[in-house]
Scaffold this motif. Structure first.
Motif, short mmCIF file in Angstrom:
data_model
loop_
_atom_site.label_atom_id
_atom_site.label_comp_id
_atom_site.label_asym_id
_atom_site.label_seq_id
_atom_site.Cartn_x
_atom_site.Cartn_y
_atom_site.Cartn_z
N CYS A 129 50.14 41.13 143.48
CA CYS A 129 51.33 41.87 142.75
C CYS A 129 51.92 40.74 141.86
O CYS A 129 52.49 41.22 140.77
CB CYS A 129 52.41 42.01 143.82
N ASP A 130 51.55 39.55 141.81
CA ASP A 130 51.92 38.58 141.03
C ASP A 130 51.24 38.11 139.84
O ASP A 130 51.47 37.15 139.08
CB ASP A 130 52.66 37.17 141.63
N THR A 182 54.61 31.53 133.03
CA THR A 182 54.48 32.78 132.22
C THR A 182 53.78 33.75 132.97
O THR A 182 53.43 35.03 132.89
CB THR A 182 53.65 32.49 131.13
N THR A 183 53.61 33.69 134.59
CA THR A 183 53.02 34.39 135.36
C THR A 183 53.90 35.85 135.17
O THR A 183 53.35 36.89 135.21
CB THR A 183 53.01 34.08 136.94
N THR A 184 55.23 35.74 135.61
CA THR A 184 56.00 37.02 135.48
C THR A 184 57.15 36.87 134.68
O THR A 184 57.47 37.84 133.84
CB THR A 184 56.37 37.33 136.73
N THR A 185 57.94 35.81 134.78
CA THR A 185 59.16 35.53 134.10
C THR A 185 59.26 34.30 133.41
O THR A 185 58.36 33.41 133.64
CB THR A 185 60.19 35.85 135.03
N SER A 186 60.32 34.06 132.78
CA SER A 186 60.48 32.72 132.14
C SER A 186 60.89 31.77 133.00
O SER A 186 61.11 30.58 132.71
CB SER A 186 61.50 32.67 130.80
N LEU A 244 57.86 45.94 138.73
CA LEU A 244 57.81 45.53 140.06
C LEU A 244 56.55 46.07 140.94
O LEU A 244 56.49 47.24 141.01
CB LEU A 244 59.29 45.72 140.56
N ARG A 245 56.04 45.11 141.54
CA ARG A 245 54.82 45.63 142.60
C ARG A 245 55.35 45.36 143.97
O ARG A 245 54.75 46.08 144.86
CB ARG A 245 53.57 44.90 141.97
#
Length: 546
Positions: free
Chosen positions: A269-270, A326-330, A376-377
């Motif tokens: 998910c990430d 940088t995987t999902t958010t800053s 969102l996962r």
């Protein structure tokens, strides 16, 4: 007991030093049992694996130096610890014992399965111990043991006698791969069966670079099966381990990740396991979940323990933080809200957020803060409470009005549920999120976990979870129709434990429509009288207890 430190920057250098130790003549001394701790625990398993490969059956005994000409090399990789019985079986297979021995092990396991004896409680069989002893006595052998348990093992209990005059030896390490506990040598020093304790330290190499090298080497072992075939990209395995270590460090004493159930969910998910074939991604995640033992270690430590851990592997992994930014958010980490209130615009700019856990937070259930998270996962709500809005505090505001309020947002704001793969709800009011309207949006949901729900109406699940793979409902008060699980054609795991059922809910039925169902756990459900699994041809594991 002798202790020593090997100066080595690489696995190969450590292997050479270990081979020198194994080649020593111990007929006049008692140094047959050697424990290797690696570099603060890390890398030990990789070194043992390489030693076994160097001395393995593929190399002619006559081609080895005289001091390393063991007649039998017994390599026992029990990094993923099951039981003493499983270890005995591995020894029997390594020694190619007669068929009747293997049949005896099979028969005893079948009896234990029937009697409900768990794997961890299964011990050695005396007749097999005698056969192992008779096969190895008067022979010089070497045992290489990856001990994945938490206790030291005396191999004499398995029929392997370290005869000093035969110069037989054992090389072993504790708890397999990716061990993050740095103080295992303290317990080994109290041992009555270990004669030598060796550890390793790096020389001129940059400590962070060396640590990363060791993680890659350990991950490479996971990537290949015992036949030497690559089953997982080593780079993906490395990234997954780093991700787990980093999260464990940042959540130390704060967050419960439930690695045992959710490790593969985090990775997929990430975006750590980023494969075009999403089913393949989940397969890779599930394999790694069983191969990486550090995920089953409780990282919620007390103050003293966390001080010790700070100088070891989780802290070192945190030094590589920029790799993950940088995987999902800053941003990456935890935000603690003193009052526990989460404003509904908190994640307004978090469109790429893949995993979100809210614990003991209060927010408006009719307008939750994650509505902006279109990517969102994985959503986990733990002990969350509804934050009354002005409209909901109005005494004229009825339940029907609340449903209308949710419904009015369905077509626009609730789109985040369409991308959801995993939903975990614990001790949180589930009525709003498991309503028929919301479930109709969750067409991609693969896993649903519900714990501690009150008056849970599971009827809404019927016909709305065709993509579900894993369903767990535990410690809840619930009611449902008898065929609630029908039309869940993709379900592979069903856990229904510790629940209280309404008086008229007496039966639980799983039918042929659940054709992919492989494992079922039904345990301690008050009021449940009948459980049926008619037509479930793929069912492999079944546990039922009143």
């Amino acid at each position: 007991m002798r202790t020593g430190v090997i100066k080595a920057d690489t696995i190969d250098v450590a292997v050479e030093r270990i081979l020198l130790e194994l080649g020593k003549d111990t007929t006049r001394s008692r140094e047959n049992s050697i424990y290797f701790d690696g570099w603060d625990g890390l890398g030990a398993s990789a070194v043992l694996q390489s030693v076994a490969k160097r001395l393995g059956a593929s190399n002619e005994q006559s081609m080895r130096p005289a001091e390393l000409q063991f007649e039998k090399i017994i390599h026992i990789d029990c990094s993923k610890w099951e039981s003493r019985r499983a270890m005995q079986r591995e020894i029997a297979e390594q020694l190619n014992l007669p068929n009747w021995v293997m049949e005896m092990l099979d028969k005893q396991d079948e009896e234990d399965d029937f009697n409900g004896l768990d794997q961890g409680s299964r011990t050695e069989i005396a007749q097999v111990v005698r056969e192992i002893y008779q096969t190895t006595q008067n022979h010089r052998f070497l045992v290489i043991l990856h001990n994945g348990s938490s206790e030291e093992i005396d191999i004499f209990d398995f029929g392997l006698s370290l005869d000093r005059y035969a110069n037989s030896k054992i090389l072993w390490t504790f708890q397999g791969r990716f061990r993050i506990a740095p103080k295992m040598t303290d317990s080994v020093k109290k041992s009555r069966t270990t004669d030598v304790i060796l550890s390793a330290s790096s020389g001129e190499r940059d400590p962070r670079e060396h640590w990363f090298y060791l993680v890659r080497e350990e991950a490479a072992q996971v990537a290949f099966n015992k036949h030497g075939h690559c089953i997982i990209d080593p780079g993906i395995a490395t990234n997954c381990v780093l991700y787990a270590l980093i999260l464990s460090w940042f959540g130390l004493r704060i967050n419960d990740y439930d690695w045992a159930n959710h490790s593969s969910n985090y990775w997929v998910c990430d975006g750590v396991i980023a494969l075009t074939d999403i089913d393949k991604a989940w397969q890779v995640g599930n394999v790694l979940q069983h191969e990486v033992p550090l995920l089953h270690i409780n990282t919620r430590l007390n103050k003293d323990e966390s001080a010790v851990m700070a100088s070891y592997h989780p802290a070192r992994s945190a030094e590589l933080m920029p790799y993950w930014t940088t995987t999902t958010t800053s941003t990456f980490g935890f935000v603690v809200s003193p009052c526990g209130v989460i404003p509904n615009n908190t994640f307004r700019h978090s469109h790429r957020l893949g995993v979100l856990k809210l614990s003991r937070c209060a927010f408006s259930f009719s307008s939750p803060p994650f509505l902006y998270c279109q990517g969102l996962r994985f959503l986990w709500l733990d002990h969350c409470q509804d934050l009354p809005t002005r409209s909901t505090t109005d005494h004229h505001h009825t339940e029907a009005d609340k449903e209308d309020e949710l419904d009015s947002n369905t077509t626009s704001l609730w789109e985040c549920f369409r991308s959801l793969w995993v939903l975990d709800l614990r001790c949180t009011d589930c009525d709003w999120i498991l309503s028929a309207r919301m479930m109709d949006l969750m067409t991609q949901l693969r896993e649903l976990n519900v714990m501690g729900a009150e008056n849970l109406d599971m009827s809404h699940l019927r016909g709305r979870m065709r993509n579900i793979r894993k369903l767990r409902v535990t410690k809840s008060t619930c009611f449902f129709s008898n065929h609630v699980f029908s039309e869940m054609e993709s379900m592979e795991l069903l856990v229904f434990s510790g629940n209280y059922l309404e008086q008229h809910m007496l039966s639980l039925s799983v039918s042929a429509s659940n054709s992919r169902l492989k494992a079922v756990i039904v345990d301690g459900c008050d009021g449940l009288k009948v459980v049926t699994f008619r037509g479930c041809k793929e069912l492999e594991n079944l546990f039922i207890k009143g």
